[in-house]
Design a protein around this motif. Structure first.
Motif, PDB file in Angstrom:
ATOM      1  N   ALA A 197       0.822  -1.212   0.000  1.00 51.41           N
ATOM      2  CA  ALA A 197       0.000   0.000   0.000  1.00 51.41           C
ATOM      3  C   ALA A 197       0.854   1.260   0.000  1.00 51.41           C
ATOM      4  O   ALA A 197       0.399   2.329  -0.426  1.00 51.41           O
ATOM      5  CB  ALA A 197      -0.936   0.000   1.198  1.00 51.41           C
ATOM      6  N   ARG A 198       2.093   1.161   0.477  1.00 48.71           N
ATOM      7  CA  ARG A 198       3.016   2.295   0.438  1.00 48.71           C
ATOM      8  C   ARG A 198       3.506   2.578  -0.985  1.00 48.71           C
ATOM      9  O   ARG A 198       4.009   3.664  -1.261  1.00 48.71           O
ATOM     10  CB  ARG A 198       4.231   2.005   1.320  1.00 48.71           C
ATOM     11  N   LEU A 199       3.369   1.576  -1.853  1.00 46.31           N
ATOM     12  CA  LEU A 199       3.894   1.689  -3.212  1.00 46.31           C
ATOM     13  C   LEU A 199       2.817   1.973  -4.244  1.00 46.31           C
ATOM     14  O   LEU A 199       3.101   2.558  -5.284  1.00 46.31           O
ATOM     15  CB  LEU A 199       4.609   0.381  -3.597  1.00 46.31           C
ATOM     16  N   ALA A 200       1.589   1.535  -3.961  1.00 43.84           N
ATOM     17  CA  ALA A 200       0.504   1.563  -4.936  1.00 43.84           C
ATOM     18  C   ALA A 200      -0.538   2.626  -4.601  1.00 43.84           C
ATOM     19  O   ALA A 200      -0.536   3.214  -3.511  1.00 43.84           O
ATOM     20  CB  ALA A 200      -0.166   0.189  -4.987  1.00 43.84           C
ATOM     21  N   GLU A 201      -1.445   2.840  -5.532  1.00 36.75           N
ATOM     22  CA  GLU A 201      -2.574   3.732  -5.246  1.00 36.75           C
ATOM     23  C   GLU A 201      -3.572   3.043  -4.327  1.00 36.75           C
ATOM     24  O   GLU A 201      -4.098   3.637  -3.394  1.00 36.75           O
ATOM     25  CB  GLU A 201      -3.264   4.162  -6.543  1.00 36.75           C
ATOM     26  N   PHE A 202      -3.833   1.739  -4.624  1.00 37.28           N
ATOM     27  CA  PHE A 202      -4.776   0.985  -3.797  1.00 37.28           C
ATOM     28  C   PHE A 202      -4.441  -0.499  -3.886  1.00 37.28           C
ATOM     29  O   PHE A 202      -3.991  -0.975  -4.922  1.00 37.28           O
ATOM     30  CB  PHE A 202      -6.223   1.216  -4.264  1.00 37.28           C
ATOM     31  N   VAL A 203      -4.671  -1.219  -2.774  1.00 41.52           N
ATOM     32  CA  VAL A 203      -4.405  -2.655  -2.720  1.00 41.52           C
ATOM     33  C   VAL A 203      -5.680  -3.383  -2.305  1.00 41.52           C
ATOM     34  O   VAL A 203      -6.324  -3.013  -1.320  1.00 41.52           O
ATOM     35  CB  VAL A 203      -3.284  -2.991  -1.716  1.00 41.52           C
ATOM     36  N   VAL A 204      -6.022  -4.409  -3.069  1.00 42.01           N
ATOM     37  CA  VAL A 204      -7.105  -5.314  -2.702  1.00 42.01           C
ATOM     38  C   VAL A 204      -6.457  -6.614  -2.254  1.00 42.01           C
ATOM     39  O   VAL A 204      -5.769  -7.277  -3.032  1.00 42.01           O
ATOM     40  CB  VAL A 204      -8.064  -5.576  -3.880  1.00 42.01           C
ATOM     41  N   ALA A 205      -6.648  -6.956  -0.979  1.00 39.41           N
ATOM     42  CA  ALA A 205      -6.034  -8.156  -0.413  1.00 39.41           C
ATOM     43  C   ALA A 205      -7.090  -9.241  -0.277  1.00 39.41           C
ATOM     44  O   ALA A 205      -8.229  -8.963   0.120  1.00 39.41           O
ATOM     45  CB  ALA A 205      -5.423  -7.849   0.944  1.00 39.41           C
ATOM     46  N   VAL A 206      -6.702 -10.469  -0.580  1.00 38.18           N
ATOM     47  CA  VAL A 206      -7.622 -11.608  -0.459  1.00 38.18           C
ATOM     48  C   VAL A 206      -7.060 -12.593   0.552  1.00 38.18           C
ATOM     49  O   VAL A 206      -5.883 -12.966   0.491  1.00 38.18           O
ATOM     50  CB  VAL A 206      -7.826 -12.312  -1.815  1.00 38.18           C
ATOM     51  N   GLU A 207      -7.892 -13.006   1.492  1.00 36.34           N
ATOM     52  CA  GLU A 207      -7.514 -13.985   2.508  1.00 36.34           C
ATOM     53  C   GLU A 207      -8.712 -14.892   2.767  1.00 36.34           C
ATOM     54  O   GLU A 207      -9.809 -14.417   3.043  1.00 36.34           O
ATOM     55  CB  GLU A 207      -7.085 -13.287   3.799  1.00 36.34           C
ATOM     56  N   GLN A 208      -8.507 -16.205   2.646  1.00 33.16           N
ATOM     57  CA  GLN A 208      -9.639 -17.113   2.793  1.00 33.16           C
ATOM     58  C   GLN A 208      -9.875 -17.574   4.225  1.00 33.16           C
ATOM     59  O   GLN A 208     -10.971 -18.038   4.548  1.00 33.16           O
ATOM     60  CB  GLN A 208      -9.491 -18.319   1.867  1.00 33.16           C
ATOM     61  N   ASP A 209      -8.874 -17.446   5.085  1.00 33.23           N
ATOM     62  CA  ASP A 209      -9.068 -17.772   6.493  1.00 33.23           C
ATOM     63  C   ASP A 209      -9.812 -16.602   7.149  1.00 33.23           C
ATOM     64  O   ASP A 209      -9.272 -15.500   7.264  1.00 33.23           O
ATOM     65  CB  ASP A 209      -7.713 -18.000   7.167  1.00 33.23           C
ATOM     66  N   GLU A 210     -11.036 -16.839   7.594  1.00 29.68           N
ATOM     67  CA  GLU A 210     -11.879 -15.754   8.084  1.00 29.68           C
ATOM     68  C   GLU A 210     -11.272 -15.033   9.280  1.00 29.68           C
ATOM     69  O   GLU A 210     -11.335 -13.804   9.375  1.00 29.68           O
ATOM     70  CB  GLU A 210     -13.272 -16.284   8.440  1.00 29.68           C
ATOM     71  N   SER A 211     -10.683 -15.785  10.201  1.00 29.03           N
ATOM     72  CA  SER A 211     -10.108 -15.147  11.391  1.00 29.03           C
ATOM     73  C   SER A 211      -8.897 -14.301  11.023  1.00 29.03           C
ATOM     74  O   SER A 211      -8.712 -13.189  11.549  1.00 29.03           O
ATOM     75  CB  SER A 211      -9.737 -16.196  12.450  1.00 29.03           C
ATOM     76  N   MET A 212      -8.060 -14.791  10.105  1.00 31.44           N
ATOM     77  CA  MET A 212      -6.904 -14.002   9.683  1.00 31.44           C
ATOM     78  C   MET A 212      -7.352 -12.765   8.906  1.00 31.44           C
ATOM     79  O   MET A 212      -6.797 -11.677   9.086  1.00 31.44           O
ATOM     80  CB  MET A 212      -5.942 -14.841   8.841  1.00 31.44           C
ATOM     81  N   ALA A 213      -8.353 -12.909   8.050  1.00 35.02           N
ATOM     82  CA  ALA A 213      -8.849 -11.766   7.283  1.00 35.02           C
ATOM     83  C   ALA A 213      -9.391 -10.689   8.209  1.00 35.02           C
ATOM     84  O   ALA A 213      -9.126  -9.494   8.030  1.00 35.02           O
ATOM     85  CB  ALA A 213      -9.934 -12.225   6.308  1.00 35.02           C
ATOM     86  N   SER A 214     -10.139 -11.117   9.222  1.00 38.43           N
ATOM     87  CA  SER A 214     -10.710 -10.172  10.178  1.00 38.43           C
ATOM     88  C   SER A 214      -9.605  -9.456  10.963  1.00 38.43           C
ATOM     89  O   SER A 214      -9.653  -8.232  11.170  1.00 38.43           O
ATOM     90  CB  SER A 214     -11.650 -10.904  11.137  1.00 38.43           C
ATOM     91  N   GLU A 215      -8.599 -10.223  11.369  1.00 35.59           N
ATOM     92  CA  GLU A 215      -7.497  -9.630  12.123  1.00 35.59           C
ATOM     93  C   GLU A 215      -6.681  -8.696  11.238  1.00 35.59           C
ATOM     94  O   GLU A 215      -6.249  -7.624  11.686  1.00 35.59           O
ATOM     95  CB  GLU A 215      -6.608 -10.723  12.717  1.00 35.59           C
ATOM     96  N   ALA A 216      -6.467  -9.088   9.984  1.00 38.18           N
ATOM     97  CA  ALA A 216      -5.731  -8.232   9.051  1.00 38.18           C
ATOM     98  C   ALA A 216      -6.442  -6.894   8.885  1.00 38.18           C
ATOM     99  O   ALA A 216      -5.809  -5.826   8.903  1.00 38.18           O
ATOM    100  CB  ALA A 216      -5.579  -8.921   7.702  1.00 38.18           C
ATOM    101  N   GLU A 217      -7.743  -6.950   8.738  1.00 33.38           N
ATOM    102  CA  GLU A 217      -8.533  -5.726   8.580  1.00 33.38           C
ATOM    103  C   GLU A 217      -8.367  -4.816   9.795  1.00 33.38           C
ATOM    104  O   GLU A 217      -8.180  -3.602   9.668  1.00 33.38           O
ATOM    105  CB  GLU A 217     -10.003  -6.104   8.387  1.00 33.38           C
ATOM    106  N   ALA A 218      -8.405  -5.427  10.979  1.00 28.12           N
ATOM    107  CA  ALA A 218      -8.282  -4.648  12.217  1.00 28.12           C
ATOM    108  C   ALA A 218      -6.891  -4.039  12.364  1.00 28.12           C
ATOM    109  O   ALA A 218      -6.749  -2.873  12.750  1.00 28.12           O
ATOM    110  CB  ALA A 218      -8.603  -5.538  13.417  1.00 28.12           C
ATOM    111  N   ILE A 219      -5.855  -4.818  12.047  1.00 24.98           N
ATOM    112  CA  ILE A 219      -4.483  -4.318  12.171  1.00 24.98           C
ATOM    113  C   ILE A 219      -4.232  -3.191  11.173  1.00 24.98           C
ATOM    114  O   ILE A 219      -3.655  -2.152  11.525  1.00 24.98           O
ATOM    115  CB  ILE A 219      -3.455  -5.449  11.972  1.00 24.98           C
ATOM    116  N   LEU A 220      -4.663  -3.380   9.938  1.00 27.73           N
ATOM    117  CA  LEU A 220      -4.465  -2.347   8.919  1.00 27.73           C
ATOM    118  C   LEU A 220      -5.167  -1.048   9.311  1.00 27.73           C
ATOM    119  O   LEU A 220      -4.614   0.047   9.133  1.00 27.73           O
ATOM    120  CB  LEU A 220      -4.975  -2.837   7.564  1.00 27.73           C
ATOM    121  N   ALA A 221      -6.354  -1.178   9.889  1.00 26.88           N
ATOM    122  CA  ALA A 221      -7.079   0.020  10.339  1.00 26.88           C
ATOM    123  C   ALA A 221      -6.337   0.688  11.493  1.00 26.88           C
ATOM    124  O   ALA A 221      -6.182   1.919  11.525  1.00 26.88           O
ATOM    125  CB  ALA A 221      -8.496  -0.354  10.760  1.00 26.88           C
ATOM    126  N   ALA A 222      -5.854  -0.124  12.431  1.00 24.63           N
ATOM    127  CA  ALA A 222      -5.131   0.422  13.580  1.00 24.63           C
ATOM    128  C   ALA A 222      -3.835   1.110  13.162  1.00 24.63           C
ATOM    129  O   ALA A 222      -3.389   2.064  13.812  1.00 24.63           O
ATOM    130  CB  ALA A 222      -4.837  -0.692  14.585  1.00 24.63           C
TER     131      ALA A 222
END
Length: 217
Positions: free
Chosen positions: A97-122
């Motif tokens: 995200a530091r290099l691009a205009e926008f990044v779409v990330a895909v994660e199939q593990d629901e708990s990891m995806a949820s945690e990733a979303e929270a960490i990125l927001a934090a």
């Protein structure tokens, strides 16, 4: 207690720079993103060692050398939309995200995806989103993409990812070859991806990226 700032500088100076990663934006991004925030809590002390970090069976955060060299090969520009396949807890997404205009990330593990979303927001990474879904399916609704980065190995590339890459776009990933592998950079031209070798690397094969078994009668 580990001095993470010093450890991060050592990671960049001793693992990334000596591996022919010369792009200043990549060096700056990897120097700025706190890798320890994007790994399991019980592995924070080892976040900056020169090896993959296990997230779950068959899933890892790629080691800094491999990831940095993949970004160098991909050559992301500030105006580009990037698809990050298998983002885990979001480290690769934050750096990209530091290099691009926008990044779409895909994660199939629901708990990891949820945690990733929270960490990125934090961490105030506001030019990225995390999609929960099959890695091999990508995220067609947000594409097509200028670049795709695969956070693991593949034996076969799903057609869905080819379809989601713009003509003239680039894709980087590690092709598994037994216990070894080769990082490949692909350029899409006239609907087909033309691959070239970038460097040697190995990683677990991502779910949905294994070759289908052939039955011989």
């Amino acid at each position: 207690m580990t001095d993470f700032l010093t450890a991060r500088k050592a990671m960049v100076d001793c693992q990334v720079r000596p591996s022919d990663v010369t792009s200043y934006p990549i060096i700056a991004a990897m120097s700025a993103i706190p890798r320890e925030e994007y790994v399991p809590r019980d592995q924070r002390e080892t976040a900056y060692l020169g090896e993959h970090i296990t997230l779950a069976p068959g899933r890892v955060v790629l080691d800094a050398r491999t990831f940095g060299k993949m970004l160098e090969a991909l050559d992301i520009r500030p105006t580009e939309m990037v698809l990050d396949i298998g983002c885990g807890l979001g480290y690769s997404t934050a750096v990209t995200a530091r290099l691009a205009e926008f990044v779409v990330a895909v994660e199939q593990d629901e708990s990891m995806a949820s945690e990733a979303e929270a960490i990125l927001a934090a961490q105030s990474v506001d030019n990225a989103t995390v999609i929960t879904g099959d890695l091999a399916a990508g995220a067609a609704a947000h594409g097509p993409y200028d670049a795709i980065i695969i956070q693991g190995a593949f034996e076969t590339l799903p057609d869905t990812l080819n379809d989601q890459l713009k003509d003239g776009g680039r894709i980087v990933g590690i092709r598994a070859e037994g216990a070894y592998g080769t990082c490949l950079l692909g350029l899409k031209s006239q609907g087909k991806i033309i691959w070239r070798r970038a460097f040697d690397a190995a990683a677990p094969v991502l779910p949905g990226f294994a070759a289908k078994a052939e039955f011989i009668f």
